[in-house]
Design a protein around this motif. Sequence first.
Motif, PDB file in Angstrom:
ATOM      1  N   ARG A   1       0.954   4.089  -2.864  1.00 35.91           N
ATOM      2  CA  ARG A   1       0.734   5.515  -2.574  1.00 35.91           C
ATOM      3  C   ARG A   1       1.872   6.363  -3.128  1.00 35.91           C
TER       4      ARG A   1
ATOM      5  N   ARG B   1      -9.375   3.732  -6.123  1.00 33.02           N
ATOM      6  CA  ARG B   1      -8.366   3.200  -5.195  1.00 33.02           C
ATOM      7  C   ARG B   1      -8.717   3.621  -3.767  1.00 33.02           C
TER       8      ARG B   1
ATOM      9  N   MET C   1      -7.788   9.586  -6.021  1.00 31.36           N
ATOM     10  CA  MET C   1      -7.831   8.163  -5.727  1.00 31.36           C
ATOM     11  C   MET C   1      -9.272   7.645  -5.700  1.00 31.36           C
TER      12      MET C   1
ATOM     13  N   LYS D   1       1.392  10.340  -3.735  1.00 32.52           N
ATOM     14  CA  LYS D   1       0.818  10.875  -2.493  1.00 32.52           C
ATOM     15  C   LYS D   1       1.742  11.943  -1.919  1.00 32.52           C
TER      16      LYS D   1
ATOM     17  N   LEU E   1      -6.284   3.224  -0.644  1.00 34.54           N
ATOM     18  CA  LEU E   1      -5.123   4.083  -0.446  1.00 34.54           C
ATOM     19  C   LEU E   1      -5.435   5.353   0.334  1.00 34.54           C
TER      20      LEU E   1
ATOM     21  N   ILE F   1       0.843  -1.204   0.000  1.00 29.55           N
ATOM     22  CA  ILE F   1       0.000   0.000   0.000  1.00 29.55           C
ATOM     23  C   ILE F   1       0.876   1.251   0.000  1.00 29.55           C
ATOM     24  N   LYS F   2       1.938   1.225   0.812  1.00 27.18           N
ATOM     25  CA  LYS F   2       2.846   2.370   0.871  1.00 27.18           C
ATOM     26  C   LYS F   2       3.516   2.600  -0.477  1.00 27.18           C
TER      27      LYS F   2
END
Length: 291
Positions: free
Chosen positions: A151, A228, A223, A156, A231, A147-148
């Motif tokens: 992103r 998504r 997102m 992000k 996220l 997930i990180k």
Amino acid sequence: MALSIFSLQSLRITLPRWNQTLSLCSSRRMTTPSKSNEVYEKLGLPSPPKRPLTSFLRFTLDARKEVSTSTHNKVAAISEMWRSLSDPEKEKYSKQYEEAKAKYDQELQEYKNKLGDEQLKQIELLKKQKKTLKKLERQSRKEKILIKEARNSLGKPKVPISGYLMFVEDNAHKFNRSEPGFCSRAGKAWKDLSEAKREEYQQKNRLAREAHQLRLIEWEQKMVDIGRFDLIRKGTLTRAYAATNTEAATKNIQAATKNTKAGTKKTKAANKNTEAGTKNTEAVDVAEAKE
């Protein structure tokens, strides 16, 4: 139906892009060591015999004294020493391990003989549960990493650094970054800084956080638009669904109101037709009476 988080303010704050990769003087996350005898403690049993150290670990204990304290990667240095060790020298450590292993096996068997069948079953059950839990924790960590990474790949906005780290970044050249004690010198300089100067950096941090929040809201809306939802923050997702449900409910009410109005118009039209039919019937009756 597209989700909408909430309307953005027209305000935009332009700030310098602070270096987000600054890791100096930051605290490290401490991990709690796992208890090898946790299963036995839960059952109120005495600890079993400890497994003997392997040949390499026995060599490591001896080699640590020979490795310089200034060596950056001690593990790599000791591994290289082990690989360059002659076979007779390795055999010495292997023999020590084999002797300790034989003693361990005997003590472990004696330990198990003192336990009942039910206790042994409980031990195996708890070990399986512990293994399953560790597996789930590893999966959870992997998911968080994925997930990180997602992103970051989708842009992000980075969280701004603190006022203190902004100060360190601006004055790093004064604290001899390459020499030991860099963090201590930077910390002392921050403490010696006047209240007015510290407040300047704290204000920069506050402005950076406000700008970050605006950029984050815009990013999360993107997102949402591409689906998504995994996220974005849970609070943002809740607000997005709440806004969508409210919007859908409003449309349903409006549609129901239109249907009610249409039904009312049809009823009125039917009443008019009935009245017209009644008048026609009366007219026919009058005409027949005259004849």
